[in-house]
Design a protein around this motif. Structure first.
Motif, short mmCIF file in Angstrom:
data_model
loop_
_atom_site.label_atom_id
_atom_site.label_comp_id
_atom_site.label_asym_id
_atom_site.label_seq_id
_atom_site.Cartn_x
_atom_site.Cartn_y
_atom_site.Cartn_z
N GLY A 1 -7.89 5.12 13.44
CA GLY A 1 -9.03 5.71 12.74
C GLY A 1 -8.67 6.21 11.36
N GLY A 2 -9.53 5.87 10.42
CA GLY A 2 -9.49 6.44 9.08
C GLY A 2 -8.16 6.42 8.36
N VAL A 3 -7.51 5.25 8.33
CA VAL A 3 -6.22 5.18 7.66
C VAL A 3 -6.41 4.81 6.19
N SER A 4 -5.83 5.58 5.30
CA SER A 4 -5.82 5.22 3.88
C SER A 4 -4.38 5.28 3.40
N LEU A 5 -4.00 4.26 2.65
CA LEU A 5 -2.57 4.13 2.35
C LEU A 5 -2.40 3.19 1.16
N ASP A 6 -1.43 3.50 0.27
CA ASP A 6 -1.10 2.56 -0.81
C ASP A 6 0.19 1.86 -0.46
N ILE A 7 0.21 0.56 -0.74
CA ILE A 7 1.44 -0.18 -0.49
C ILE A 7 1.94 -0.71 -1.83
N PRO A 8 3.00 -0.11 -2.35
CA PRO A 8 3.47 -0.49 -3.68
C PRO A 8 4.17 -1.84 -3.68
N GLU A 9 4.12 -2.51 -4.83
CA GLU A 9 4.68 -3.85 -4.93
C GLU A 9 6.19 -3.83 -4.90
N ASN A 10 6.77 -4.86 -4.34
CA ASN A 10 8.22 -5.03 -4.30
C ASN A 10 8.98 -3.80 -3.81
N GLN A 11 8.40 -3.21 -2.80
CA GLN A 11 9.08 -2.09 -2.16
C GLN A 11 9.04 -2.32 -0.67
N ILE A 12 9.82 -1.55 0.07
CA ILE A 12 9.75 -1.62 1.52
C ILE A 12 9.09 -0.35 2.01
N ILE A 13 8.02 -0.53 2.75
CA ILE A 13 7.39 0.64 3.35
C ILE A 13 7.55 0.53 4.87
N MET B 1 11.84 9.45 -8.53
CA MET B 1 11.50 8.16 -7.93
C MET B 1 10.65 7.33 -8.89
N GLU B 2 11.01 6.04 -8.96
CA GLU B 2 10.24 5.15 -9.83
C GLU B 2 8.82 4.98 -9.32
N LYS B 3 7.92 4.69 -10.20
CA LYS B 3 6.53 4.44 -9.80
C LYS B 3 6.27 2.94 -9.85
N TYR B 4 5.90 2.36 -8.73
CA TYR B 4 5.57 0.93 -8.71
C TYR B 4 4.06 0.78 -8.67
N PRO B 5 3.54 -0.33 -9.23
CA PRO B 5 2.10 -0.59 -9.08
C PRO B 5 1.79 -0.91 -7.62
N ASN B 6 0.57 -0.65 -7.20
CA ASN B 6 0.20 -0.92 -5.81
C ASN B 6 -0.16 -2.37 -5.60
N LYS B 7 0.50 -2.97 -4.59
CA LYS B 7 0.15 -4.35 -4.23
C LYS B 7 -1.09 -4.33 -3.34
N MET B 8 -1.08 -3.43 -2.36
CA MET B 8 -2.21 -3.35 -1.44
C MET B 8 -2.68 -1.91 -1.37
N THR B 9 -4.00 -1.77 -1.20
CA THR B 9 -4.55 -0.44 -1.04
C THR B 9 -5.42 -0.44 0.21
N VAL B 10 -5.16 0.50 1.08
CA VAL B 10 -5.92 0.57 2.33
C VAL B 10 -6.84 1.77 2.24
N CYS B 11 -8.15 1.55 2.43
CA CYS B 11 -9.11 2.64 2.33
C CYS B 11 -9.83 2.82 3.65
N ASP B 12 -9.55 3.92 4.32
CA ASP B 12 -10.34 4.35 5.46
C ASP B 12 -10.53 3.24 6.50
N VAL B 13 -9.43 2.67 6.95
CA VAL B 13 -9.51 1.57 7.91
C VAL B 13 -9.46 2.12 9.33
N SER B 14 -10.42 1.67 10.17
CA SER B 14 -10.32 2.01 11.58
C SER B 14 -10.50 0.73 12.40
N VAL B 15 -9.89 0.72 13.58
CA VAL B 15 -9.88 -0.48 14.42
C VAL B 15 -10.35 -0.10 15.82
#
Lengths: 255, 425, 431
Positions: A24-36, A1-15
């Motif tokens: 609670g405590g969501v951490s996640l990378d959202i790569p650029e020009n990809q569909i997640i 799988m290709e590696k894309y740079p991250n457009k958004m980075t989510v660190c430890d988000v809780s609502v």
């Protein structure tokens, strides 16, 4: 799988909604020009999470977001960040098609007009046309741009909503179950459109349909009871998930 | 055999048969007998006083009634004997009526008792009567409307007998103070409603100019900007304004607002009437603010959440969302709310009765004194005047104009609000 | 398809933002200002009226020494006689007491000016008091008499004395007397009991609201008796039995329209139908109540329907499922659950009727009535109309009375509306 740079980075988000914790405590990378794709049972917090990504949760009274969400290295929840700008940079498409009760043209021109992207009518027309082209609707509607958008079929309405979002050239587009109110043919069209859009936009899509996630997304994130359980390549998630809860969901034991 | 209905229904059935027909009989009897008695004695009076005209006969009848009641004594032997007869007749009729009612009620009670057999479906019978009763109470609303139209129209038609409709509708001069008797000089009453209507519209316009912006902006602020806690304080507090009786607004308009506007005018070198349309209209506008704000609030909140989300999701600010999406979407409903408010302002009575004058000026200067339809109605009907004079009848002509105007506005508003309800369902 | 990447507009948007947020602040500001305008008006209105009206709770009294001879009350046989009392010049006794304080006052004009300082009803009040306490006869009494309303207003500082003598209701001589009385401690402000125990009067110092309050209570009672059953029955019919169709539609349109018909039109209806056609008595709370019930009927029907509709349909379905008839389901199961809502609607309707005056002017409830009504056919007036009558009077003292009456009326209405709101919240929470 290709590696894309991250457009958004989510660190430890809780609502929290009031005293209730929704996420609670969501951490996640959202790569650029990809569909997640965000998957999970209803009420698991995936829509809440999606609405954090462009600060739409600010509009719900009593909703508090903690943690960091970086868009191009910048925390969108920082004090000096204008949520209006965030929403212009990260657009949103909703579950139910929600065109304004205005003409097709005015619907798509809404964003460019309020953001004062252009002063000239001709340029505005160009923007509207290219947005419609982008969603493959230009031939269907170019002779009736003045008609009310309410009169269109719901599949067409949803594509107008997507065109409306891309008319201001956002960097990302958030989609909250965009096909759940549509029939299979319209769904297929929208899915094709989403895949085509991924070339230029970072797309986060919430879906309750695992097939849809499998068809269009490169990565999938599984949410369960307000927590992010697992995120990985879509094929990995669907064939050999790490967590038993993911497996249970995928194989239909709950949800 | 087991009874076919619960036992209590047999009892209810008996109660219905015993009392309800007797009750209606009593009402009809009382009404009929008083009319018959009056006709009969008016006939006797006509015989006894051959030269009395209708009005005199009515007067004599009233005198006779009072003599019979013992409130009045009379020297007139004829009248005295008539009164004695009248009292006696009345007593006889009353006694006969009483016996008839008791007889009717007892015999129907007996009938119900005999019917109360186990195979009798008492519940169905009771429910049929109740159903009929419910239906007739629901039709009361229609009855009231019919009664309003009929009573206003009948009196207004009597007015148009003596004063041409066209002159009433288009006349530019309103001075209802005419001689009561035809032989008095100066029988020159003039009933052109245009100045009265003009005054009403002027005051309505001023009231709307105050209440529409303030009410609408309040509604927008409360539904879109205010923190829920603040909203929970503002909304009920503002609604206190709606609960204050109109006579209090009138009191304030006449005794505080009008002198206030007058002194401001004086300091600016303007001559403001002490009964200026401006004072009454402004105070009326304040009265209507909560009405507009709560109706607009309902209409704005009826706009689906998804449209707000769509606008905000595109990066619109809240004010852009309100102005470019909410207000256009809510527009028909808002117009409906404003129409209802206009209808209210036109029909508002106490503020104008207390704060503006009765002289009809055809002017659009808010600093002058004008009069309104409602002021005229009150003025024409509360003085000591003969009821049948054109002067009092003209109040009913104005009344029907008022009814027609408000009816039109209400129906238009209802249609609009129905249409918007359909749009979002 | 060749994809064309649109230019990204972030910089342009950022540039536009400042101005757009300023617009937003503007709208917020105007919205808040509007609300504050409404609230400020409320404060000014109530504050102004309280400021003018609260002083009416007190009434100025003057202390005089009076001796009532036996002959004022007792007949030849030495028994208390109302007839003798009726013939006695009680006003004269009071005036004698006042003249004793100012022996210098001489001549007809000056004496009359002096007499005007005490209430014109002082003699009458005094008579009533002595009739009930005959043991006070024939001894020097120190009695507090009501002063006239002009004196009262002057003492309260409501009279502008800087204008020329001819422009005011008290002459310089009278002012001098009043100041002298005040200086020697003979004037006192006391609680104005008669405001709560008497009906209207020509003399402001004797005018009270009891008559109007009773009239209001009676009219409202009549209204409730007539309206409540009718409204509940028609609401049940419209919600449960009416078949959708033209007739039902027509009834609905009628109800909605009646709710918005100006109240004065109901007054015209009452005048034409109740007074002229049925020859019912003028000025009677009975007719007033009937007119008010026509007016509030639509309001209460609409509220009752909403209350019935708010009862979950499962209640009705359960009752029907157990074999209850439609009527039984409605009366025995749904109506009891809808009652709190009906009650709330009724309170709002009553509050509306209680503040209404225009239609009552039409049926003659605007008359000047000095007796407290005892039956629903007695002539009477109601609170808001009493306020109207007083505010039309020339005397400053009536203005003060009207303000106080407004305070009581508004307070009462606010309490009623609050009750309705609290009741609604209470039941909403429990459903």
């Amino acid at each position: 799988m290709e590696k894309y740079p991250n457009k958004m980075t989510v660190c430890d988000v809780s609502v929290h909604y009031g005293d209730k914790r929704a996420l609670g405590g969501v951490s996640l990378d959202i790569p650029e020009n990809q569909i997640i794709a965000l998957i999970g049972a209803s009420g698991c917090g995936k829509s809440t999470f999606l609405r954090c990504l462009n600060r739409m949760n600010d509009e719900i009274s009593g909703c508090r977001v903690a943690g960091e969400i970086l868009l191009d290295e910048q925390n969108i929840y920082a004090q000096n960040v204008d949520p209006v700008l965030m929403r212009a940079r990260v657009g949103m498409v909703f579950q139910k098609p929600n065109p304004f009760p205005k003409s097709i043209f005015d619907n798509i021109a809404f964003g460019p007009r309020i953001h004062e992207i252009t002063q000239s009518e001709a340029e505005l027309k160009d923007i509207v046309h290219s947005a419609l082209e982008r969603v493959g609707m230009i031939d269907e509607v170019k002779n009736r741009l003045g008609d009310s958008a309410i009169g269109l079929s719901s599949g067409q309405q949803q594509r107008i909503c997507i065109a409306r979002a891309v008319a201001i050239a956002p960097e990302g587009v958030l989609m909250d179950e965009p096909c759940s109110a549509l029939d299979p043919i319209a769904t297929a069209k929208i899915e094709g459109l989403i895949e085509a859009l991924a070339a230029d936009y970072t797309i986060v899509i919430v879906t309750h349909s695992m097939q849809q996630a499998a068809r269009i997304s490169q990565r999938s994130a599984f949410f369960h009871l307000g927590e992010l359980i697992e995120v990985d390549g879509t094929s990995k998630i669907f064939t050999s998930p790490n967590d038993p809860r993911t497996e249970n969901y995928i194989t239909g034991r709950f949800g | 055999m087991r009874p076919r209905s619960l036992l209590r229904y047999y009892g209810q059935n008996a109660v219905i048969w015993t009392f309800i027909p007797a009750f209606f009989f009593l009402i009809v009897c009382a009404f009929l007998s008083s009319i018959l008695l009056e006709q009969y004695f008016l006939g006797l009076i006509a015989e006894a006083y051959p030269d009395a005209d209708t009005a005199n006969r009515d007067l004599l009848f009233a005198q006779m009634e009072n003599v019979a009641l013992g409130v009045l004594s009379t020297e007139d032997g004829v009248l005295q004997s008539l009164a004695t007869d009248y009292a006696e007749f009345g007593n006889t009729i009353q006694r006969a009526r009483g016996w008839l009612v008791i007889l009717l009620s007892l015999s129907l009670a007996g009938f119900a008792y005999l019917k109360a057999m186990p195979q009798f479906r008492a519940r169905e019978s009771v429910e049929k009567v109740l159903g009929g009763l419910f239906l007739s109470s629901a039709t009361i609303a229609i009855l009231i409307t019919v009664a309003i139209v009929a009573s206003l129209l009948l009196e207004a038609l009597r007015f148009f007998d003596v004063y041409p409709l066209w002159d009433f509708l288009t006349g530019l001069h309103w001075s209802p103070n005419i001689a009561v008797h035809a032989d008095q000089v100066g029988f020159s009453g003039s009933f052109g409603m245009i100045p009265v209507l003009g005054g009403t519209l002027l005051i309505t316009l001023i009231a709307m100019a105050v209440s529409v912006p303030v009410g609408l902006l309040s509604a927008i602020y409360m539904s879109e900007f205010a923190h829920p806690k603040l909203r929970n304080f503002f909304k009920p507090t503002l609604e206190i304004l709606a609960g204050i009786p109109t006579v209090v607004y009138g009191f304030f308009a006449a005794l505080t607002a009008a002198p206030f506007f007058r002194s401001i005018g004086l300091s600016l070198g303007l001559d403001v009437s002490s009964e200026s349309a401006l004072a009454a209209g402004a105070v009326m506008g304040v009265m209507i603010i909560p009405f507009i704000s709560s109706l607009s609030d309902d209409v704005i909140r009826a706009v689906p959440r998804s449209l707000r989300d769509a606008a905000l999701g595109l990066g619109a600010t809240r004010s852009e969302m309100v102005i470019k999406v909410l207000l256009p979407a809510a527009f028909p409903g808002l117009v409906g709310a404003f129409l209802l408010a206009i209808s209210r302002a036109i029909g508002e009575t106490m503020i104008v009765v207390m704060a503006v004058g009765t002289a009809a000026n055809l002017t659009f200067n808010p600093l002058e004194s004008v009069t309104t339809v409602t002021v005229q109605i009150v003025g024409l009907l509360t003085g000591d005047t003969v009821f049948d004079s054109p002067k009092t009848l003209s109040a009913f002509a104005l009344g029907i104009m008022l009814f027609v105007m408000t009816l039109g506005l209400n129906v238009a508003a209802l249609t609009l609000s129905r249409r918007i309800a359909e749009k979002y369902e | 398809m060749e994809t064309k990447i649109s230019p990204r507009y972030t910089d342009m948007i950022t540039r536009s933002l400042k101005r757009r947020h300023r617009k937003e602040t503007c709208l917020r500001f105007f919205g808040l200002t509007s609300i504050l305008f409404g609230l400020a008006f409320l404060v000014i209105l109530l504050g102004n009226i309280a400021n003018n009206g609260l002083s009416a709770l007190l009434q100025t009294y003057v202390e005089l020494e009076v001796t009532v001879p036996d002959s004022a009350l007792l007949d030849a046989e030495g028994k208390v006689s109302e007839e003798v009392a009726f013939d006695t010049n009680w006003d004269g006794l009071v005036k004698k007491g006042l003249r004793a304080k100012f022996p210098d006052a001489s001549g007809m004009r000056e004496r009359r000016a002096l007499d005007q300082l005490v209430s014109a009803n002082a003699g009458f009040d005094f008579k009533t008091r002595i009739l009930h306490n005959p043991e006070l006869l024939n001894q020097p009494l120190t009695v507090w008499f009501k002063t006239s309303d002009e004196v009262d207003q002057y003492v309260k500082g409501n009279m502008n004395v800087s204008v020329d003598e001819s422009q005011r209701r008290l002459s310089d001589q009278q002012l001098a007397w009043i100041d002298e009385l005040a200086a020697s401690g003979l004037l006192e402000r006391r609680f104005n009991t008669s405001f709560f125990t008497q009906a209207d009067s020509r003399e402001p110092e004797s005018a009270g609201i009891l008559g109007a309050a009773m009239g209001s209570a009676m009219a409202i009672l009549v209204m409730l008796v007539l309206t409540l059953p009718l409204a509940v029955m028609s609401a049940i019919y419209l919600e449960y039995f009416a078949k959708p169709g033209r007739v039902t539609d027509f009834i609905e349109v009628n109800i909605n329209n009646l709710a918005a018909v100006p109240s004065i039109v109901f007054g015209l209806l009452g005048l034409a139908v109740f007074l002229n056609f049925f020859q019912m008595p003028r000025s009677a709370p009975l007719v007033g109540g009937m007119v008010l019930s026509l007016m509030t009927l639509p309001t209460i029907i609409i509220a009752s329907r909403a209350a019935i509709r708010a009862v979950p349909s499962s209640i009705r379905d359960a009752a029907l499922g157990l074999g209850a008839s439609n009527m039984q389901a409605a009366l025995d199961h749904v109506l009891p659950m809808a009652m709190p809502g009906v009650l709330t609607g009724t309170i709002i309707g009553v509050a509306q009727a209680l503040g209404e005056s225009a239609p009552l002017l039409m049926i003659g409830m605007v008359a000047f009535i000095v007796d407290v009504p005892t039956t629903v056919t007695d002539p009477a007036t109601v609170m808001p109309v009493q306020i109207f009558i007083w505010s039309n009077s020339a005397e400053r003292a009536f203005y003060e009375k009207a303000s106080l009456a407004i305070l009581f009326l508004v307070l009462f209405l606010i309490v009623m509306n609050l009750t309705a709101v609290l009741l609604r919240r209470h039941f909403e929470r429990h459903h």
